[in-house]
Motif scaffolding. Structure first.
Motif, PDB file in Angstrom:
ATOM      1  N   CYS A  35      26.485  38.899  32.611  1.00  0.00           N
ATOM      2  CA  CYS A  35      26.404  37.592  33.516  1.00  0.00           C
ATOM      3  C   CYS A  35      25.798  37.712  34.539  1.00  0.00           C
ATOM      4  O   CYS A  35      25.093  36.872  35.155  1.00  0.00           O
TER       5      CYS A  35
ATOM      6  N   CYS B 180      23.039  39.586  35.284  1.00  0.00           N
ATOM      7  CA  CYS B 180      21.656  39.499  35.009  1.00  0.00           C
ATOM      8  C   CYS B 180      21.255  37.819  34.952  1.00  0.00           C
ATOM      9  O   CYS B 180      20.041  37.739  35.388  1.00  0.00           O
ATOM     10  N   ALA B 181      22.045  37.301  34.018  1.00  0.00           N
ATOM     11  CA  ALA B 181      21.834  35.928  33.902  1.00  0.00           C
ATOM     12  C   ALA B 181      21.779  35.210  35.415  1.00  0.00           C
ATOM     13  O   ALA B 181      20.804  34.541  35.722  1.00  0.00           O
ATOM     14  N   ALA B 182      22.879  35.279  36.127  1.00  0.00           N
ATOM     15  CA  ALA B 182      22.948  34.869  37.506  1.00  0.00           C
ATOM     16  C   ALA B 182      21.687  35.324  38.605  1.00  0.00           C
ATOM     17  O   ALA B 182      21.214  34.654  39.162  1.00  0.00           O
TER      18      ALA B 182
ATOM     19  N   TYR C  48      18.791  36.217  37.504  1.00  0.00           N
ATOM     20  CA  TYR C  48      17.473  35.696  37.245  1.00  0.00           C
ATOM     21  C   TYR C  48      17.230  34.286  37.856  1.00  0.00           C
ATOM     22  O   TYR C  48      16.165  34.109  38.361  1.00  0.00           O
ATOM     23  N   VAL C  49      18.479  33.622  37.794  1.00  0.00           N
ATOM     24  CA  VAL C  49      18.203  32.365  38.365  1.00  0.00           C
ATOM     25  C   VAL C  49      18.117  32.283  39.970  1.00  0.00           C
ATOM     26  O   VAL C  49      17.285  31.875  40.699  1.00  0.00           O
ATOM     27  N   PHE C  50      18.989  33.366  40.650  1.00  0.00           N
ATOM     28  CA  PHE C  50      18.895  33.667  41.986  1.00  0.00           C
ATOM     29  C   PHE C  50      17.267  33.980  42.342  1.00  0.00           C
ATOM     30  O   PHE C  50      16.853  33.764  43.293  1.00  0.00           O
TER      31      PHE C  50
ATOM     32  N   ARG D 182      14.506  33.348  40.768  1.00  0.00           N
ATOM     33  CA  ARG D 182      13.570  32.143  40.944  1.00  0.00           C
ATOM     34  C   ARG D 182      13.574  31.561  42.451  1.00  0.00           C
ATOM     35  O   ARG D 182      12.688  31.076  42.800  1.00  0.00           O
ATOM     36  N   TRP D 183      14.785  31.471  42.802  1.00  0.00           N
ATOM     37  CA  TRP D 183      15.033  30.750  44.031  1.00  0.00           C
ATOM     38  C   TRP D 183      14.419  31.765  45.226  1.00  0.00           C
ATOM     39  O   TRP D 183      13.862  31.437  46.366  1.00  0.00           O
TER      40      TRP D 183
ATOM     41  N   TRP E  50       8.766  37.819  32.045  1.00  0.00           N
ATOM     42  CA  TRP E  50       9.871  38.454  31.147  1.00  0.00           C
ATOM     43  C   TRP E  50       9.860  40.042  31.185  1.00  0.00           C
ATOM     44  O   TRP E  50      10.806  40.627  30.994  1.00  0.00           O
TER      45      TRP E  50
ATOM     46  N   ALA F  33      12.205  40.615  34.021  1.00  0.00           N
ATOM     47  CA  ALA F  33      13.405  40.208  33.827  1.00  0.00           C
ATOM     48  C   ALA F  33      14.023  41.438  32.734  1.00  0.00           C
ATOM     49  O   ALA F  33      15.241  41.926  32.685  1.00  0.00           O
TER      50      ALA F  33
END
Length: 453
Positions: free
Chosen positions: A53, A55-57, A59-61, A63-64, A90, A93
């Motif tokens: 969870c 890692c998913a958050a 990756y979004v963070f 990008r910003w 990727w 990531a």
């Protein structure tokens, strides 16, 4: 890596606290038939779910956040030098995911080990108040580790910033504010090495006549070579010194605002049978301490090309290289005439010492080059100071990123300390009540807690 360790120590602390709260629950699970291996496997699985969870958050963070970091780095990155790629791919990531899974497996061992060795009977008898127990040395040690690494990162960022400040304040040995660098491309007006050199000399003479231009020269860097003096013939110390080579045009030292300490400068076409050379003072002192260098012979590189010293230059910056008192690089230079190091047509840099307003001078320089040969474009026109800043941009960019990581690590460490202290205070509320009942004041308890912190 230090930031990763800080974050992992923080998460391990939180998992330790969570495992402490769940000690009675884990005892109940084992009393109902769950084996210790299954309980440990459950805790590790929970850690992996948290990692996925996160890692998913993350990756979004990312990008910003990369856009924010790019804005921080952009002021110190010249657009003409490089393009900053700020979109995680990727590969990045996947690397982060692998690192997170490995770190999770390692840092969930502490709460899992506690669950493995905890006795069942005391926790089954204790009831809901059984979570109150002594302070954890492991938890306190992880807090100390976080803060220590955060201080290390902040110190490193401060030292890096201080180094840049010291470099910016270093005496160059000449006035760089009056030097312009004009990069031209001789490919359109020359077909071979000789015509390129002749064209460059014609441009130098043409620019010399522009009002406001005092001196003009040009140069290009050669390789670093081993320099050796013949001790038997010249009385040298016989050591081999690594030096940088530069192929220069006439008036090169004059453009820098310095004069030879001994001998003369180099000319465009020197009729000497042996290649003339100008060496810096530090190189002369290394090879011939206490002796004059004019007229001495040097052997350069593996082929041991023989040159004769006709001048000694002061130890100043050349092409933005830093002075180095140790003498290993920087101002250990051998300057050779440009006619002895011809290059194929391409980008070449002209050095111009000027006076007056730059905004009025720049069009005149471009016009003079166009009048001499319209096929030669001006690629870049900048000051010497701007060139030094361009050479420093990787250090400035990395220092900025290091500062960002240091501040984020400090914030994480502070959050970790707050979480541990808050959890410890909650567990010790009964202990504090007993102390107050026995006569301790709130001020004494507060002082004791702050002292521990």
């Amino acid at each position: 890596v230090l930031t990763l360790v800080i974050v992992c120590a923080n998460v391990a602390n939180l998992l330790l606290g969570r495992a402490t709260v769940r000690q009675r629950e884990l005892a109940l699970r084992q009393s109902l038939g769950a084996s210790r291996t299954r309980v440990v496997r459950m805790l590790v699985a929970e850690g992996f779910v948290i990692a996925l969870c996160a890692c998913a958050a993350a990756y979004v963070f990312a990008r910003w956040m990369t856009g924010v970091v790019a804005n921080l780095v952009a002021p110190v990155v010249p657009p003409a030098v490089t393009q900053v790629i700020t979109v995680p791919d990727w590969a990045v990531a996947g690397y982060a995911l692998t690192l997170a899974i490995g770190s999770t497996a390692f840092f969930t061992l502490a709460p899992a080990a506690r669950a493995w060795k905890q006795p069942l009977l005391p926790w089954l008898k204790a009831g809901e108040q059984g979570v109150a127990q002594g302070r954890s040395r492991l938890s306190s040690g992880l807090v100390v580790l976080q803060l220590a690494l955060a201080v290390l990162l902040i110190t490193s960022a401060g030292l890096a910033s201080r180094s840049i400040t010291l470099f910016a304040g270093t005496d160059l040995g000449f006035d760089s504010r009056s030097i312009l660098l004009a990069t031209v491309n001789t490919g359109g007006g020359a077909v071979d090495q000789q015509t390129s050199a002749t064209l460059l000399e014609r441009l130098r003479v043409r620019l010399q006549a522009v009002p406001g231009i005092e001196d003009v020269s040009y140069s290009w860097s050669g390789p670093r070579v081993n320099v050796r003096a013949d001790a038997r013939r010249s009385g040298a110390v016989g050591e081999s010194v690594v030096a940088a080579t530069n192929y220069i045009g006439p008036d090169y030292l004059r453009v820098y605002g310095v004069m030879p300490l001994a001998g003369r400068e180099l000319e465009f076409e020197d009729g000497r049978a042996i290649t003339p050379a100008v060496v810096t003072q530090m190189l002369a002192q290394r090879l011939w301490p206490g002796q004059p260098a004019i007229g001495r012979r040097l052997f350069l590189g593996q082929r041991e090309s023989e040159v004769e010293v006709v001048g000694v230059a002061p130890d100043v910056y050349f092409d933005g290289n830093r002075l180095n008192p140790s003498g290993q690089s920087g101002n250990i230079y051998v300057l050779l005439p440009s006619s002895r190091g011809l290059r194929d047509p391409g980008e070449r840099t002209l050095y111009l010492r000027y006076q007056g307003r730059l905004d009025a001078l720049a069009p005149a320089i471009s016009r003079a080059i166009r009048n001499e040969d319209p096929r030669v474009p001006v690629v870049r026109l900048r000051t010497f100071g701007a060139e030094l800043e361009a050479n420093l941009w990787p250090v400035r960019a990395l220092t900025t990123l290091l500062t960002v990581f240091a501040l984020m690590s400090l914030i994480v460490a502070i959050i970790g300390q707050y979480a541990v202290v808050a959890f410890d205070m909650r567990r010790r509320s009964r202990e504090f009540g007993v102390r107050i009942a026995l006569g301790a004041s709130s001020r004494q308890i507060l002082t004791a807690v702050l002292r521990e912190g």
